[in-house]
Design a protein around this motif. Structure first.
Motif, PDB file in Angstrom:
ATOM      1  N   THR A   8       0.851  -1.200   0.000  1.00  0.00           N
ATOM      2  CA  THR A   8       0.000   0.000   0.000  1.00  0.00           C
ATOM      3  C   THR A   8       0.878   1.238   0.000  1.00  0.00           C
ATOM      4  O   THR A   8       1.073   1.898   1.021  1.00  0.00           O
ATOM      5  N   GLU A  10       2.571   4.453  -2.940  1.00  0.00           N
ATOM      6  CA  GLU A  10       2.132   5.527  -3.844  1.00  0.00           C
ATOM      7  C   GLU A  10       1.127   5.033  -4.884  1.00  0.00           C
ATOM      8  O   GLU A  10       0.072   5.621  -5.092  1.00  0.00           O
ATOM      9  N   ILE A  11       1.491   3.936  -5.561  1.00  0.00           N
ATOM     10  CA  ILE A  11       0.700   3.575  -6.734  1.00  0.00           C
ATOM     11  C   ILE A  11      -0.610   2.899  -6.332  1.00  0.00           C
ATOM     12  O   ILE A  11      -1.637   3.087  -6.980  1.00  0.00           O
ATOM     13  N   ARG A  31       0.554  -2.752   5.201  1.00  0.00           N
ATOM     14  CA  ARG A  31       1.785  -1.972   4.974  1.00  0.00           C
ATOM     15  C   ARG A  31       1.649  -1.203   3.682  1.00  0.00           C
ATOM     16  O   ARG A  31       1.238  -1.752   2.678  1.00  0.00           O
ATOM     17  N   ASN A  51      -1.946  -9.978   4.035  1.00  0.00           N
ATOM     18  CA  ASN A  51      -1.738 -10.371   2.632  1.00  0.00           C
ATOM     19  C   ASN A  51      -2.441 -11.687   2.279  1.00  0.00           C
ATOM     20  O   ASN A  51      -2.993 -11.814   1.183  1.00  0.00           O
ATOM     21  N   LEU A  65       4.309  -4.128  -4.984  1.00  0.00           N
ATOM     22  CA  LEU A  65       5.487  -4.108  -4.115  1.00  0.00           C
ATOM     23  C   LEU A  65       6.700  -3.650  -4.904  1.00  0.00           C
ATOM     24  O   LEU A  65       6.678  -3.617  -6.130  1.00  0.00           O
TER      25      LEU A  65
HETATM   26  N1  LIG Z   1       4.934   5.141  -8.116  1.00  0.00           N
HETATM   27  C1  LIG Z   1       4.752   5.046  -9.434  1.00  0.00           C
HETATM   28  O1  LIG Z   1       4.487   6.063 -10.125  1.00  0.00           O
HETATM   29  C2  LIG Z   1       4.815   3.703 -10.123  1.00  0.00           C
HETATM   30  C3  LIG Z   1       4.433   3.632 -11.469  1.00  0.00           C
HETATM   31  C4  LIG Z   1       4.460   2.377 -12.126  1.00  0.00           C
HETATM   32  C5  LIG Z   1       4.872   1.242 -11.433  1.00  0.00           C
HETATM   33  N2  LIG Z   1       5.263   1.352 -10.134  1.00  0.00           N
HETATM   34  C6  LIG Z   1       5.698   0.131  -9.433  1.00  0.00           C
HETATM   35  O2  LIG Z   1       4.854  -0.070  -8.317  1.00  0.00           O
HETATM   36  C7  LIG Z   1       5.574  -0.741  -7.293  1.00  0.00           C
HETATM   37  C8  LIG Z   1       5.335   0.024  -5.998  1.00  0.00           C
HETATM   38  O3  LIG Z   1       5.797   1.372  -6.192  1.00  0.00           O
HETATM   39  P1  LIG Z   1       5.359   2.527  -5.185  1.00  0.00           P
HETATM   40  O4  LIG Z   1       5.842   3.793  -5.802  1.00  0.00           O
HETATM   41  O5  LIG Z   1       3.921   2.386  -4.822  1.00  0.00           O
HETATM   42  O6  LIG Z   1       6.318   2.144  -3.959  1.00  0.00           O
HETATM   43  P2  LIG Z   1       6.105   2.400  -2.407  1.00  0.00           P
HETATM   44  O7  LIG Z   1       5.340   3.670  -2.216  1.00  0.00           O
HETATM   45  O8  LIG Z   1       7.429   2.218  -1.762  1.00  0.00           O
HETATM   46  O9  LIG Z   1       5.157   1.188  -1.992  1.00  0.00           O
HETATM   47  C9  LIG Z   1       5.604  -0.118  -1.765  1.00  0.00           C
HETATM   48  C10 LIG Z   1       4.762  -0.663  -0.648  1.00  0.00           C
HETATM   49  O10 LIG Z   1       5.091  -2.046  -0.397  1.00  0.00           O
HETATM   50  C11 LIG Z   1       4.915  -2.202   1.012  1.00  0.00           C
HETATM   51  N3  LIG Z   1       5.453  -3.436   1.546  1.00  0.00           N
HETATM   52  C12 LIG Z   1       6.732  -3.707   1.911  1.00  0.00           C
HETATM   53  N4  LIG Z   1       6.780  -4.951   2.442  1.00  0.00           N
HETATM   54  C13 LIG Z   1       5.519  -5.448   2.410  1.00  0.00           C
HETATM   55  C14 LIG Z   1       4.919  -6.661   2.823  1.00  0.00           C
HETATM   56  N5  LIG Z   1       5.641  -7.655   3.402  1.00  0.00           N
HETATM   57  N6  LIG Z   1       3.587  -6.834   2.659  1.00  0.00           N
HETATM   58  C15 LIG Z   1       2.850  -5.863   2.086  1.00  0.00           C
HETATM   59  N7  LIG Z   1       3.353  -4.684   1.676  1.00  0.00           N
HETATM   60  C16 LIG Z   1       4.666  -4.507   1.852  1.00  0.00           C
HETATM   61  C17 LIG Z   1       5.558  -0.971   1.593  1.00  0.00           C
HETATM   62  O11 LIG Z   1       5.203  -0.816   2.955  1.00  0.00           O
HETATM   63  P3  LIG Z   1       6.233  -0.132   4.020  1.00  0.00           P
HETATM   64  O12 LIG Z   1       6.233   1.333   3.642  1.00  0.00           O
HETATM   65  O13 LIG Z   1       5.589  -0.431   5.326  1.00  0.00           O
HETATM   66  O14 LIG Z   1       7.573  -0.789   3.800  1.00  0.00           O
HETATM   67  C18 LIG Z   1       4.941   0.085   0.673  1.00  0.00           C
HETATM   68  O15 LIG Z   1       3.661   0.455   1.130  1.00  0.00           O
HETATM   69  C19 LIG Z   1       7.047  -0.774  -7.730  1.00  0.00           C
HETATM   70  O16 LIG Z   1       7.371  -2.087  -8.154  1.00  0.00           O
HETATM   71  C20 LIG Z   1       7.113   0.207  -8.889  1.00  0.00           C
HETATM   72  O17 LIG Z   1       8.032  -0.233  -9.869  1.00  0.00           O
HETATM   73  C21 LIG Z   1       5.229   2.551  -9.452  1.00  0.00           C
END
Ligand SMILES: NC(=O)c1ccc[n+]([C@@H]2O[C@H](COP(=O)([O-])OP(=O)(O)OC[C@H]3O[C@@H](n4cnc5c(N)ncnc54)[C@H](OP(=O)(O)O)[C@@H]3O)[C@@H](O)[C@H]2O)c1
Length: 255
Positions: A8, A10-11, A31, A51, A65
């Motif tokens: 949970t 940004e995306i 998370r 999960n 993730l």
């Molecule tokens: N942001 C974008 O614009 C974008 C665009 C296209 C694709 N993506 C892809 O989307 C994915 C996520 O990106 P994001 O930007 O959303 O990253 P993010 O904000 O860092 O989100 C990742 C999430 O995964 C969670 N997490 C970590 N360990 C976990 C677990 N054991 N169980 C459940 N959740 C867990 C993190 O929680 P904690 O904070 O508690 O560690 C965090 O909430 C990446 O692979 C990225 O390549 C992102």
């Protein structure tokens, strides 16, 4: 539909906002805890769940993730045959997802961007995903691609967003230095660029628009010439992604 999100961040936040009010039951990971609680408070359809309950209780599961955590977090979750899994993770190819999410076989990868929260986001996807179309297709442009390499190249192309936004912000800051109105400056610059970007540009429309801005001695022609080195920098930054994206070192089309 019962729609689950693992991770949970940004995306997920943007995608859940984009689904709000559409009548789905939405499950999100605990998370990031703060974000999950805020999302549940904001969107009435959202429930925070562990999960394993998300996977067991969803028709469609989005994997959101960081790819380096995917294997550890997803292995052993109760995926099932007939379930739809859609990954948004860069660096997690289909082969790997198929082995982690077995026995689920309806697995696709897409590239949402934060504007999916309000619609108008392009969603390249491979393979084609009726589930993605049905969830997001009304308000966004779902683009099925012919193979995984095309999807990888779209991940690379999506890297333009930050640089483009940074340029818009820089120009708006400069303009506001004279007008004193930062919001109006940003509106002007954003609207000006938006006016050049139809949703479906006809072939050659953008190069033709560029040509029309080439009046000798004009501000556009002057700045374009000054910025010419940035095109090479942009191209080599894109090429720098080839290895990571599994793309050939040379364009096959040019061989
Ligand atoms: N942001 C974008 O614009 C974008 C665009 C296209 C694709 N993506 C892809 O989307 C994915 C996520 O990106 P994001 O930007 O959303 O990253 P993010 O904000 O860092 O989100 C990742 C999430 O995964 C969670 N997490 C970590 N360990 C976990 C677990 N054991 N169980 C459940 N959740 C867990 C993190 O929680 P904690 O904070 O508690 O560690 C965090 O909430 C990446 O692979 C990225 O390549 C992102």
């Amino acid at each position: 539909m019962r729609v689950g999100f693992i991770g949970t961040g940004e995306i997920t936040t943007a995608m859940v906002r984009g689904l709000a009010g559409c009548g789905h039951q939405i499950l999100v990971s605990p998370r990031n805890a703060k974000r999950a609680a805020a999302l549940a408070a904001e969107v009435p359809e959202v429930t925070v769940a562990p999960n394993d309950r998300i996977v067991a209780g969803s028709d469609i599961v989005f994997l959101c993730l960081l790819a380096r955590l995917a294997e550890d977090v997803l292995t052993g979750l109760p995926f099932r045959a007939g379930q739809t899994v859609i990954s948004v993770m860069v660096d997690a190819p289909l082969d790997k997802l198929r082995s982690i999410c077995a026995p689920a076989t309806d697995i696709a990868i897409t590239i949402p961007l934060p504007p999916i929260a309000h619609g108008g986001c392009p969603l390249p996807v491979y393979p084609a995903s009726p589930a993605l179309q049905s969830l997001f297709g009304d308000r966004n442009l779902v683009i099925p691609l012919k193979d995984e390499a095309a999807l990888a190249a779209h991940f690379g192309a999506s890297a333009l967003c930050a640089t483009q936004l940074d340029q818009i912000i820089t120009v708006a800051d400069w303009l506001a230095g004279f007008t004193g109105d930062r919001d109006a400056a940003e509106s002007y610059v954003a609207a000006m660029i938006r006016a050049y970007l139809p949703q479906h540009p006809r072939g050659g429309e953008l190069p033709e628009a560029l040509r029309m801005l080439s009046t000798e001695g004009g501000f556009n022609a002057t700045m374009h010439a000054a910025m010419a080195p940035s095109r090479g920098i942009l191209r080599s930054a894109l090429d720098g992604f080839r290895k990571r994206l599994g793309l050939p070192e040379k364009d096959e089309a040019s061989e």
